[in-house]
Design an enzyme around this catalytic site. Structure first.
Site, PDB file in Angstrom:
ATOM      1  N   HIS A   1      29.054  35.222 -26.358  1.00 42.04           N
ATOM      2  CA  HIS A   1      29.151  34.568 -27.672  1.00 42.04           C
ATOM      3  C   HIS A   1      27.815  33.918 -27.997  1.00 42.04           C
ATOM      4  O   HIS A   1      27.141  33.400 -27.123  1.00 42.04           O
ATOM      5  CB  HIS A   1      30.249  33.489 -27.645  1.00 42.04           C
ATOM      6  CG  HIS A   1      30.732  33.133 -29.007  1.00 42.04           C
ATOM      7  ND1 HIS A   1      30.076  32.236 -29.802  1.00 42.04           N
ATOM      8  CD2 HIS A   1      31.776  33.594 -29.726  1.00 42.04           C
ATOM      9  CE1 HIS A   1      30.717  32.136 -30.948  1.00 42.04           C
ATOM     10  NE2 HIS A   1      31.748  32.944 -30.937  1.00 42.04           N
TER      11      HIS A   1
ATOM     12  N   ASP B   1      38.223  37.461 -28.669  1.00 43.25           N
ATOM     13  CA  ASP B   1      38.691  38.849 -28.814  1.00 43.25           C
ATOM     14  C   ASP B   1      39.164  39.458 -27.504  1.00 43.25           C
ATOM     15  O   ASP B   1      39.705  40.570 -27.510  1.00 43.25           O
ATOM     16  CB  ASP B   1      37.558  39.704 -29.402  1.00 43.25           C
ATOM     17  CG  ASP B   1      37.284  39.311 -30.843  1.00 43.25           C
ATOM     18  OD1 ASP B   1      36.114  39.094 -31.199  1.00 43.25           O
ATOM     19  OD2 ASP B   1      38.255  39.159 -31.605  1.00 43.25           O
TER      20      ASP B   1
ATOM     21  N   HIS C   1      31.522  41.816 -33.914  1.00 42.81           N
ATOM     22  CA  HIS C   1      32.168  40.635 -34.521  1.00 42.81           C
ATOM     23  C   HIS C   1      33.681  40.816 -34.439  1.00 42.81           C
ATOM     24  O   HIS C   1      34.190  41.000 -33.346  1.00 42.81           O
ATOM     25  CB  HIS C   1      31.640  40.479 -35.957  1.00 42.81           C
ATOM     26  CG  HIS C   1      31.997  39.211 -36.659  1.00 42.81           C
ATOM     27  ND1 HIS C   1      32.549  38.123 -36.055  1.00 42.81           N
ATOM     28  CD2 HIS C   1      31.855  38.864 -37.959  1.00 42.81           C
ATOM     29  CE1 HIS C   1      32.738  37.148 -36.938  1.00 42.81           C
ATOM     30  NE2 HIS C   1      32.332  37.574 -38.112  1.00 42.81           N
TER      31      HIS C   1
HETATM   32  C1  SDX Z   1      33.404  37.076 -32.578  1.00 41.86           C
HETATM   33  O1  SDX Z   1      29.862  34.061 -34.273  1.00 41.86           O
HETATM   34  C2  SDX Z   1      31.121  33.809 -34.090  1.00 41.86           C
HETATM   35  O2  SDX Z   1      31.554  32.670 -34.076  1.00 41.86           O
HETATM   36  C3  SDX Z   1      31.988  35.067 -33.926  1.00 41.86           C
HETATM   37  C4  SDX Z   1      33.446  34.806 -33.621  1.00 41.86           C
HETATM   38  C5  SDX Z   1      34.195  34.158 -34.770  1.00 41.86           C
HETATM   39  O3  SDX Z   1      35.233  33.572 -34.529  1.00 41.86           O
HETATM   40  O4  SDX Z   1      33.764  34.376 -35.960  1.00 41.86           O
HETATM   41  O5  SDX Z   1      33.556  33.988 -32.438  1.00 41.86           O
HETATM   42  C6  SDX Z   1      34.213  36.126 -33.361  1.00 41.86           C
HETATM   43  O6  SDX Z   1      32.704  37.884 -33.171  1.00 41.86           O
HETATM   44  C7  SDX Z   1      33.387  36.952 -31.069  1.00 41.86           C
HETATM   45  C8  SDX Z   1      32.381  37.943 -30.405  1.00 41.86           C
HETATM   46  C9  SDX Z   1      33.039  39.319 -30.358  1.00 41.86           C
HETATM   47  N1  SDX Z   1      32.097  40.329 -29.923  1.00 41.86           N
HETATM   48  C10 SDX Z   1      32.152  40.894 -28.698  1.00 41.86           C
HETATM   49  O7  SDX Z   1      32.946  40.557 -27.818  1.00 41.86           O
HETATM   50  C11 SDX Z   1      31.158  42.024 -28.482  1.00 41.86           C
HETATM   51  C12 SDX Z   1      30.485  41.851 -27.130  1.00 41.86           C
HETATM   52  N2  SDX Z   1      29.655  40.643 -27.160  1.00 41.86           N
HETATM   53  C13 SDX Z   1      28.226  40.846 -27.444  1.00 41.86           C
HETATM   54  O8  SDX Z   1      27.981  41.817 -28.435  1.00 41.86           O
HETATM   55  C14 SDX Z   1      27.496  39.525 -27.621  1.00 41.86           C
HETATM   56  O9  SDX Z   1      27.898  38.689 -26.627  1.00 41.86           O
HETATM   57  C15 SDX Z   1      27.600  38.781 -28.945  1.00 41.86           C
HETATM   58  C16 SDX Z   1      27.234  39.628 -30.087  1.00 41.86           C
HETATM   59  C17 SDX Z   1      28.976  38.251 -29.116  1.00 41.86           C
HETATM   60  C18 SDX Z   1      26.626  37.615 -28.865  1.00 41.86           C
HETATM   61  O10 SDX Z   1      25.387  38.163 -28.719  1.00 41.86           O
HETATM   62  P1  SDX Z   1      24.057  37.248 -28.718  1.00 41.86           P
HETATM   63  O11 SDX Z   1      24.361  35.817 -28.884  1.00 41.86           O
HETATM   64  O12 SDX Z   1      23.091  37.846 -29.675  1.00 41.86           O
HETATM   65  O13 SDX Z   1      23.594  37.373 -27.246  1.00 41.86           O
HETATM   66  P2  SDX Z   1      22.570  38.421 -26.776  1.00 41.86           P
HETATM   67  O14 SDX Z   1      22.896  39.769 -27.337  1.00 41.86           O
HETATM   68  O15 SDX Z   1      21.215  37.857 -27.007  1.00 41.86           O
HETATM   69  O16 SDX Z   1      22.899  38.490 -25.205  1.00 41.86           O
HETATM   70  C19 SDX Z   1      22.213  37.715 -24.278  1.00 41.86           C
HETATM   71  C20 SDX Z   1      22.205  38.564 -23.007  1.00 41.86           C
HETATM   72  C21 SDX Z   1      21.616  39.955 -23.225  1.00 41.86           C
HETATM   73  O17 SDX Z   1      21.165  40.384 -21.962  1.00 41.86           O
HETATM   74  P3  SDX Z   1      19.559  40.369 -21.682  1.00 41.86           P
HETATM   75  O18 SDX Z   1      18.920  41.119 -22.829  1.00 41.86           O
HETATM   76  O19 SDX Z   1      19.182  38.888 -21.684  1.00 41.86           O
HETATM   77  O20 SDX Z   1      19.408  41.038 -20.357  1.00 41.86           O
HETATM   78  O21 SDX Z   1      23.562  38.797 -22.595  1.00 41.86           O
HETATM   79  C22 SDX Z   1      23.834  40.189 -22.655  1.00 41.86           C
HETATM   80  C23 SDX Z   1      22.794  40.804 -23.564  1.00 41.86           C
HETATM   81  O22 SDX Z   1      22.610  42.166 -23.214  1.00 41.86           O
HETATM   82  N3  SDX Z   1      25.167  40.321 -23.211  1.00 41.86           N
HETATM   83  C24 SDX Z   1      26.098  41.114 -22.710  1.00 41.86           C
HETATM   84  C25 SDX Z   1      27.217  40.901 -23.512  1.00 41.86           C
HETATM   85  N4  SDX Z   1      26.933  40.003 -24.459  1.00 41.86           N
HETATM   86  C26 SDX Z   1      25.653  39.648 -24.267  1.00 41.86           C
HETATM   87  N5  SDX Z   1      26.085  41.989 -21.668  1.00 41.86           N
HETATM   88  C27 SDX Z   1      27.237  42.633 -21.439  1.00 41.86           C
HETATM   89  N6  SDX Z   1      28.362  42.481 -22.160  1.00 41.86           N
HETATM   90  C28 SDX Z   1      28.389  41.624 -23.196  1.00 41.86           C
HETATM   91  N7  SDX Z   1      29.475  41.483 -23.896  1.00 41.86           N
END
Ligand code: SDX
Length: 443
Positions: free
Chosen positions: A307, A363, A268
């Site tokens: 996201h 971010d 997050h």
């Molecule tokens: C913020 O919710 C909000 O609005 C948050 C926010 C706000 O303003 O409050 O926008 C602020 O928290 C932004 C996000 C910051 N976090 C990161 O940058 C960390 C990296 N991102 C991931 O952890 C992820 O993308 C999330 C947590 C942000 C979202 O995850 P989801 O929606 O649960 O998506 P998911 O984990 O189900 O991913 C779907 C697929 C998966 O692959 P498969 O299992 O389908 O093979 O995408 C992949 C994930 O492994 N994936 C990524 C990835 N994010 C998702 N693979 C590589 N790198 C990534 N960053």
């Protein structure tokens, strides 16, 4: 177009049910009537991490993830970033309308009145180690504020609520700056209310022996816009924490401490810190393909990408990229930007990321600006918290005033042991490491 209802046939009993569809949802409680017998509890929805569950009705923020749209109270983020100020946007997020001149003057005047913190809170800081993470200090001190303002427990009193809005918004930068100065072994710099909100924050961070700190106007403006961009984001993890803790009628300081704790997580608000660490680890453009390969093999996440809602470019990331150019004019270009741009270039054309709709989020670029402005990586989530405070407050007030809301208490699917009798000590066999086997339903 037919009726706004859903007809469900329970094939276990052959019975059919008609559920109302409203605002694109069905009420989960309407599922409860679907039973196989009178004793049956009835159906529930199962939705780990609430990926498809609306927890509330809200008017604060609108996001269209497919189109990359973000609006606070109907105003597009691009217009607010361009024309508003953080304090004006904070008022908008909490009260629902932009303030007129008189309201804005009163709002800013009240906030200036609350920038100082009790000296005992400053002394609390002395208890932390020199290398304590400032986000851990902020979470602790937000909770500590609740002990100084016990009247804040009167959460339904509008006048008392307002005082807490002022304190939370005005004191968070002071707590943040004091935490930073503590980690550097520097004397605390007290608020200078002649300065703007962002200017005073820079003053409390960077002032040394000069008589009066003069913030660089470009950096002051950039920080103010960054705070606007972090203002709110509908039902994100930390807003959910604010609402959930607030739903038990805890005071707003404890709820804000919970929200800040949620924000601290690397998935997050802690992601901005992890992005910088990732870019430093990559080290040079030539290492980008190798790093991307490790991500695609599932070894790593590409921090700052992806996201839950945006399946398109995060509009905030676009704006932040523009701010970066202005800041680098003053601070000098951050060499890590080249690595970030190469990561983005590759990710936006690589099927692994395209298929998963992974784009840069808020971010990804913010940390580059913070680093260029001289902030250590540990301060990045703290900067996020300063910007998000009005959003947490807006969500908290809306939850409390929503007649449909009550204490948040989800259900569960029980997968544990059925009833079993107590086992005498001499009858017990050594247990394997329970944590390792916890995911298997007990036999
Ligand atoms: C913020 O919710 C909000 O609005 C948050 C926010 C706000 O303003 O409050 O926008 C602020 O928290 C932004 C996000 C910051 N976090 C990161 O940058 C960390 C990296 N991102 C991931 O952890 C992820 O993308 C999330 C947590 C942000 C979202 O995850 P989801 O929606 O649960 O998506 P998911 O984990 O189900 O991913 C779907 C697929 C998966 O692959 P498969 O299992 O389908 O093979 O995408 C992949 C994930 O492994 N994936 C990524 C990835 N994010 C998702 N693979 C590589 N790198 C990534 N960053």
């Amino acid at each position: 177009m037919g009726k706004d209802t859903l007809t469900i046939t329970d094939n276990r009993t052959g019975k059919t049910y008609e559920l109302e569809i409203k605002d694109g949802t069905i009420r989960s409680l309407d599922l409860r009537q679907i039973k196989v017998s009178k004793e049956d509890f009835g159906l529930m929805g199962y939705d780990p991490a609430f990926t498809n569950t609306a927890s509330c009705r809200s008017q604060v923020t609108f996001i269209d993830g497919a189109k990359g749209i973000l609006m606070y109270r109907g105003y597009p983020i691009e217009q607010l970033a361009e024309q508003s100020s953080f304090l004006e946007t904070a008022y908008l997020l909490i009260y629902g309308e932009l303030p007129n001149g008189e309201q804005l003057d009163e709002w800013e005047g009240n906030l200036k009145h609350h920038t100082f913190i009790h000296e005992n809170i400053r002394k609390l800081l002395g208890g932390f180690r020199y290398d304590a993470h400032p986000m851990g200090m902020l979470v602790s001190m937000l909770g500590a504020l609740s002990t100084f303002y016990p009247k804040s427990k009167r959460i339904r009193d509008p006048e008392i609520r307002k005082e807490q809005f002022y304190r939370l918004i005005a004191k968070t930068p002071t707590l943040a700056a004091f935490s930073f100065r503590h980690t550097r072994g520097l004397p605390m710099i007290y608020p200078d209310n002649d300065l703007s909100y962002a200017g005073n924050f820079l003053n409390m961070l960077w002032k040394m022996s000069e008589a009066k700190y003069e913030p660089n106007p470009v950096l002051e403006k950039a920080l103010d816009v960054l705070f606007i961009l972090h203002g709110d984001h509908e039902q994100n993890c930390s807003a959910n924490a604010m609402r959930s803790v607030g739903s038990s009628e805890a005071d707003p300081y404890c709820a804000a401490a919970a929200a800040a704790a949620a924000l601290y997580g690397p998935l997050h608000g802690g992601a901005n810190e992890q992005v910088l660490r990732m870019l430093v680890e990559i080290g040079s453009i030539k290492n980008v393909p190798g790093y991307v390969k490790r991500v695609k093999e599932g070894e790593l996440l590409l921090m700052g990408f992806g996201h839950r809602v945006y399946k398109n470019y995060d509009p905030r990331a676009q704006i932040i990229k523009g701010i970066a150019d202005q800041v680098f004019e003053v601070t000098g270009r951050n060499p890590l930007l080249d690595i970030a741009l190469e990561l983005e270039r590759i990710a936006l054309q690589d099927d692994y990321f395209v298929k998963r709709k992974l784009y840069p989020n808020v971010d990804f670029y913010s940390g580059l600006i913070y680093q260029a402005m001289g902030f250590p990586v540990e301060m990045y989530p703290v900067l996020f918290a300063i910007g998000r405070m009005p959003g947490w407050i807006g969500q908290w007030v809306e939850m409390l005033d929503d007649k449909e809301q009550k204490i948040a208490r989800p259900r569960q699917i029980y997968t544990g042991y059925q009833k079993r009798d107590y086992l005498a000590l001499d009858k017990r066999v050594p247990v394997a490491d329970k944590a390792a086997v916890a995911t298997q339903a007990p036999t």
